[in-house]
Scaffold this motif. Structure first.
Motif, PDB file in Angstrom:
ATOM      1  N   THR A 178       0.858  -1.189   0.000  1.00  0.00           N
ATOM      2  CA  THR A 178       0.000   0.000   0.000  1.00  0.00           C
ATOM      3  C   THR A 178       0.887   1.228   0.000  1.00  0.00           C
ATOM      4  N   VAL A 179       0.730   2.077  -1.000  1.00  0.00           N
ATOM      5  CA  VAL A 179       1.516   3.307  -1.132  1.00  0.00           C
ATOM      6  C   VAL A 179       0.608   4.475  -0.759  1.00  0.00           C
ATOM      7  N   LEU A 180       0.862   5.042   0.414  1.00  0.00           N
ATOM      8  CA  LEU A 180       0.037   6.135   0.920  1.00  0.00           C
ATOM      9  C   LEU A 180       0.695   7.470   0.591  1.00  0.00           C
ATOM     10  N   GLY A 181      -0.122   8.480   0.338  1.00  0.00           N
ATOM     11  CA  GLY A 181       0.392   9.822   0.079  1.00  0.00           C
ATOM     12  C   GLY A 181      -0.719  10.824  -0.042  1.00  0.00           C
ATOM     13  N   ALA A 182      -0.420  12.055   0.346  1.00  0.00           N
ATOM     14  CA  ALA A 182      -1.401  13.135   0.236  1.00  0.00           C
ATOM     15  C   ALA A 182      -1.613  13.478  -1.234  1.00  0.00           C
ATOM     16  N   PRO A 183      -2.669  14.253  -1.541  1.00  0.00           N
ATOM     17  CA  PRO A 183      -2.914  14.632  -2.939  1.00  0.00           C
ATOM     18  C   PRO A 183      -1.704  15.317  -3.551  1.00  0.00           C
ATOM     19  N   GLY A 184      -1.333  14.876  -4.755  1.00  0.00           N
ATOM     20  CA  GLY A 184      -0.251  15.519  -5.475  1.00  0.00           C
ATOM     21  C   GLY A 184       1.133  15.033  -5.144  1.00  0.00           C
ATOM     22  N   THR A 185       1.291  13.975  -4.344  1.00  0.00           N
ATOM     23  CA  THR A 185       2.620  13.480  -4.001  1.00  0.00           C
ATOM     24  C   THR A 185       3.187  12.559  -5.063  1.00  0.00           C
ATOM     25  N   GLY A 186       2.479  12.357  -6.175  1.00  0.00           N
ATOM     26  CA  GLY A 186       3.014  11.560  -7.275  1.00  0.00           C
ATOM     27  C   GLY A 186       2.753  10.077  -7.157  1.00  0.00           C
ATOM     28  N   LYS A 187       1.623   9.677  -6.579  1.00  0.00           N
ATOM     29  CA  LYS A 187       1.317   8.247  -6.425  1.00  0.00           C
ATOM     30  C   LYS A 187       1.111   7.590  -7.789  1.00  0.00           C
ATOM     31  N   ALA A 194      -1.088  -0.980  -4.431  1.00  0.00           N
ATOM     32  CA  ALA A 194      -2.242  -0.076  -4.439  1.00  0.00           C
ATOM     33  C   ALA A 194      -1.837   1.275  -3.861  1.00  0.00           C
ATOM     34  N   THR A 195      -2.191   2.347  -4.551  1.00  0.00           N
ATOM     35  CA  THR A 195      -1.963   3.697  -4.027  1.00  0.00           C
ATOM     36  C   THR A 195      -3.252   4.217  -3.400  1.00  0.00           C
ATOM     37  N   ALA A 196      -3.097   5.038  -2.381  1.00  0.00           N
ATOM     38  CA  ALA A 196      -4.275   5.575  -1.685  1.00  0.00           C
ATOM     39  C   ALA A 196      -3.862   6.782  -0.881  1.00  0.00           C
ATOM     40  N   ARG A 197      -4.839   7.589  -0.567  1.00  0.00           N
ATOM     41  CA  ARG A 197      -4.624   8.705   0.354  1.00  0.00           C
ATOM     42  C   ARG A 197      -4.735   8.199   1.794  1.00  0.00           C
ATOM     43  N   PRO A 198      -4.255   8.978   2.745  1.00  0.00           N
ATOM     44  CA  PRO A 198      -4.337   8.542   4.149  1.00  0.00           C
ATOM     45  C   PRO A 198      -5.753   8.267   4.632  1.00  0.00           C
ATOM     46  N   ASP A 231       2.321 -10.655   4.883  1.00  0.00           N
ATOM     47  CA  ASP A 231       2.577 -10.351   3.474  1.00  0.00           C
ATOM     48  C   ASP A 231       2.024  -8.973   3.104  1.00  0.00           C
ATOM     49  N   VAL A 232       2.214  -8.021   3.992  1.00  0.00           N
ATOM     50  CA  VAL A 232       1.682  -6.671   3.785  1.00  0.00           C
ATOM     51  C   VAL A 232       2.799  -5.668   4.072  1.00  0.00           C
ATOM     52  N   THR A 233       2.963  -4.687   3.186  1.00  0.00           N
ATOM     53  CA  THR A 233       3.937  -3.608   3.366  1.00  0.00           C
ATOM     54  C   THR A 233       3.252  -2.282   3.053  1.00  0.00           C
ATOM     55  N   THR A 234       3.533  -1.269   3.869  1.00  0.00           N
ATOM     56  CA  THR A 234       2.965   0.065   3.655  1.00  0.00           C
ATOM     57  C   THR A 234       4.100   1.067   3.483  1.00  0.00           C
ATOM     58  N   ILE A 235       4.006   1.872   2.426  1.00  0.00           N
ATOM     59  CA  ILE A 235       4.997   2.905   2.127  1.00  0.00           C
ATOM     60  C   ILE A 235       4.268   4.243   2.090  1.00  0.00           C
ATOM     61  N   THR A 236       4.868   5.243   2.720  1.00  0.00           N
ATOM     62  CA  THR A 236       4.288   6.584   2.709  1.00  0.00           C
ATOM     63  C   THR A 236       5.182   7.501   1.896  1.00  0.00           C
TER      64      THR A 236
END
Length: 634
Positions: A487-496, A576-580, A595-600
């Protein structure tokens, strides 16, 4: 005989009201009472009774008749203490005992109360001032004011009442009765919106009542009024009070009065006690308080009407300028901007930043897009035929300013914006470096939505490690045939979205990118079933964008792919990309699974940011392409 001018003009004798004549006779008496015991020239009286150049040819005769009627009413002849109206060159003199006129009794009581205040006796001062204010029965000479009379002397009396009322508030606040006078202070602030002293008293009363935010809002309104009407900043005292409120300075707390107790003299005992009198230490000097600062973007728009081949009707010019101002106000308002000042042909617009941690952080971009929209909107205006087309120059500056509850700003940030504006050519928007840096991540997202490639020769700074981590996890999943969810988390506009595109390029397989908002659980099951039917030994790589927009069925299906026993039929590697907001929606997302990894992702400048900004400014952005840009921050 008593005379009342603090309200409708009245004369009473032994408690009985004395009948007065018409408006001119009443006005003559009122003007003489305001100048009691002083000679008033006949010409001065005539000017008071009739506006300039409007006095009839019979004006002197009317005045003489009014004086004659007043002399019949007044019992004195000038020889005793009774009130009398005397003829004394170059006019008339009304002699009265000052104590018989409520205006002069009011002045005497106010002077006495101020003496008590100076002596440190606010309680006594408050009592006296209440007596003084009790003499008022309405606006000064209210019946004459209704007849259209407006003398400078009446303005002086009105201001004397306001000054005394502020003295009364000072005394009440010193006595700790801030709750009792709060309503009167609010009414005073509404009726005399340019008096800084009463504004400060209201701020102090609100602060002592535990309403700090309301106190700061009062300051903001006063500052906005002064800037808009007079082009002035509040005085030093009011600014210092605002800073003290922001800092919760102990100096604003009520200091209880010292009670002096007189002790009886002791009987002489023959014992002499020597004591050394130590001087009281000087109180420490207050340290300067730096006001809190907040991030804002300031826009300056300069419009000039082009030359006209013929003489222009000023009404046409005014109409064109009004249309330009209204177009600017409506356009920037759609982006969350507020017009705070308009001087000549320059309009200032303020975009306030959200609190730290707020959802939207793109005020700089909103300011730029609003300015672009203003430029395009002005091109659509059709001025009157004789008025030249307007030219457009603009500048945007972003930075920290002292926190205000209002929408006005000044200082170095505005100076920086003016400097940029001076270098802007016609049709050009000049941006400060901070505006470019803050907006870079939203610009990247907007350009990607327009089909513009934002990938430069080198991957984004500090994305190497994140991309390498996902690639290693994919290799691990391939070798072990195990599922994995990144899961790739990021605020709007961070280039997800750009992150997914770069990952697809690095993996070399160009897997399909699924937009979660446009995908149902049934569609996703079909993709999974078709891939598994192919019998490939390699894990299915599934890239999902904007997972936070998916419904619960899709979220549950994606989450199931990390369950080795439930997935069956082949491993699935999901990125998967998503907002917080996803974590707020599903607090247990990926919790406790191996089997789960989260990247911010954080906002990081890219080497191509200058080119992206230039492209944005040259193409013109449509705010509908990125709803986040048009939303005013909460």
């Amino acid at each position: 005989m008593d005379f009342h001018v603090l309200g409708p003009l009245e004369v009473s004798d032994a408690g009985e009201s004395v009948a007065l004549g018409g408006v001119k006779q009443r006005a003559t008496l009122g003007y003489l009472l305001l100048n009691a015991n002083r000679v008033v020239a006949t010409s001065q009286l005539l000017s008071a009774l009739w506006p300039t150049h409007e006095a009839p040819v019979t004006a002197r005769k009317v005045l003489h008749n009014a004086v004659w009627g007043l002399r019949r009413m007044l019992p004195g002849d000038g020889m005793g203490s009774a009130p009398a109206l005397l003829t004394q060159p170059p006019g008339y003199k009304l002699t009265v005992d000052p104590e018989s006129v409520d205006l002069y009794r009011f002045h005497r009581l106010v002077a006495s109360a101020r003496t008590e205040l100076s002596a440190g006796s606010p309680e006594s001062a408050a009592v006296i001032l209440r007596q003084a204010m009790g003499l008022w029965r309405g606006p000064e000479l209210a019946d004459l004011a209704e007849a259209g009379i407006a003398w400078p002397e009446l303005t002086a009396v009105r201001n004397a009442r306001l000054d005394a009322l502020e003295d009364y508030f000072d005394a009440e606040l010193a006595c700790g009765r801030h709750q009792a006078v709060l309503g009167e202070l609010e009414a005073m602030a509404d009726g005399a919106c340019l008096r800084e002293r009463s504004c400060g008293q209201l701020m102090l009363a609100l602060y002592r009542c535990g309403r700090q935010a309301d106190a700061l809002a009062v300051y903001s309104r006063m500052r906005a009024t002064l800037v808009e009407r007079l082009g002035l900043e509040p005085g030093r005292d009011l600014q210092a009070l605002q800073r003290s409120i922001l800092a919760h300075s102990p100096s604003l707390d009520l200091v209880p009065p010292v009670t002096r107790i007189e002790l009886p003299a002791a009987e002489p005992t023959g014992l002499v006690v020597l004591t050394r009198s130590e001087p009281e230490p000087e109180p420490p000097l207050p340290q300067p308080i730096r006001p809190a600062r907040t991030q804002v973007s300031v826009v300056l728009v300069q419009t000039k009407l082009g030359p006209s081949p013929v003489d222009v009707d000023p009404a046409d010019v005014d109409e064109a300028l009004d249309a330009i101002a209204e177009r600017i106000r409506r356009t920037v308002g759609g982006f969350g901007g507020v017009v705070t000042a308009s001087t000549g042909l320059i309009t200032m617009v303020l975009f306030e930043a959200p609190p730290p941690g707020g959802r939207d952080t793109c005020q700089a971009v909103a300011a730029v897009l609003a300015t672009l929209a203003v430029r395009d909107g002005l091109r659509e205006l059709v001025p009157p035929a004789a008025v030249g087309l307007p030219t457009f120059h603009a500048a945007v500056a972003t930075g920290a300013v002292p926190s205000l509850a209002g929408s006005a700003v000044s200082g170095t940030l505005v100076d920086r914006c003016h400097t940029l504006l001076a270098t802007a050519d016609a049709g050009e928007i000049r941006l400060c470096p901070d505006t470019r840096r803050i907006g870079e991540r939203v610009v990247t997202g907007w350009l990607a939505g327009q089909g513009v490639s934002t990938r430069c020769d080198e991957p984004p700074v500090d994305r190497h490690l994140d991309l390498e981590l996902v690639r290693c996890l994919l290799e691990r999943s391939r070798k072990r045939s195990t599922p994995h969810l990144v899961t790739v988390l990021g605020a709007p506009g961070t280039g997800k979205s750009a992150f997914l595109a770069e990952l697809a390029r690095l993996t070399g397989e160009a897997p399909p990118v699924t937009n979660a908002a446009q995908c149902s659980a049934a569609d996703l099951r079909e993709v999974l079933a078709a891939t598994r039917a192919a019998g490939s030994p390699q894990p299915l790589v599934l890239l999902v964008d904007d997972l936070h927009r998916a419904d619960d069925a899709v979220l549950d299906l994606v989450d199931e792919q990390t369950d080795r026993s439930a997935a069956g039929g082949g491993a699935v590697f999901v990125v998967a990309t998503a907002r917080p907001e996803l974590v707020l929606r599903k607090p247990s997302w990926g919790a406790g699974k191996r089997d789960v990894t989260t990247i911010t992702l954080d906002s990081v400048p890219t080497p191509a940011i200058e080119a992206l900004w230039d492209l944005l400014l040259s193409q013109g952005a449509d705010p509908r392409c990125e709803p986040e840009l048009a939303r005013r921050p909460a």
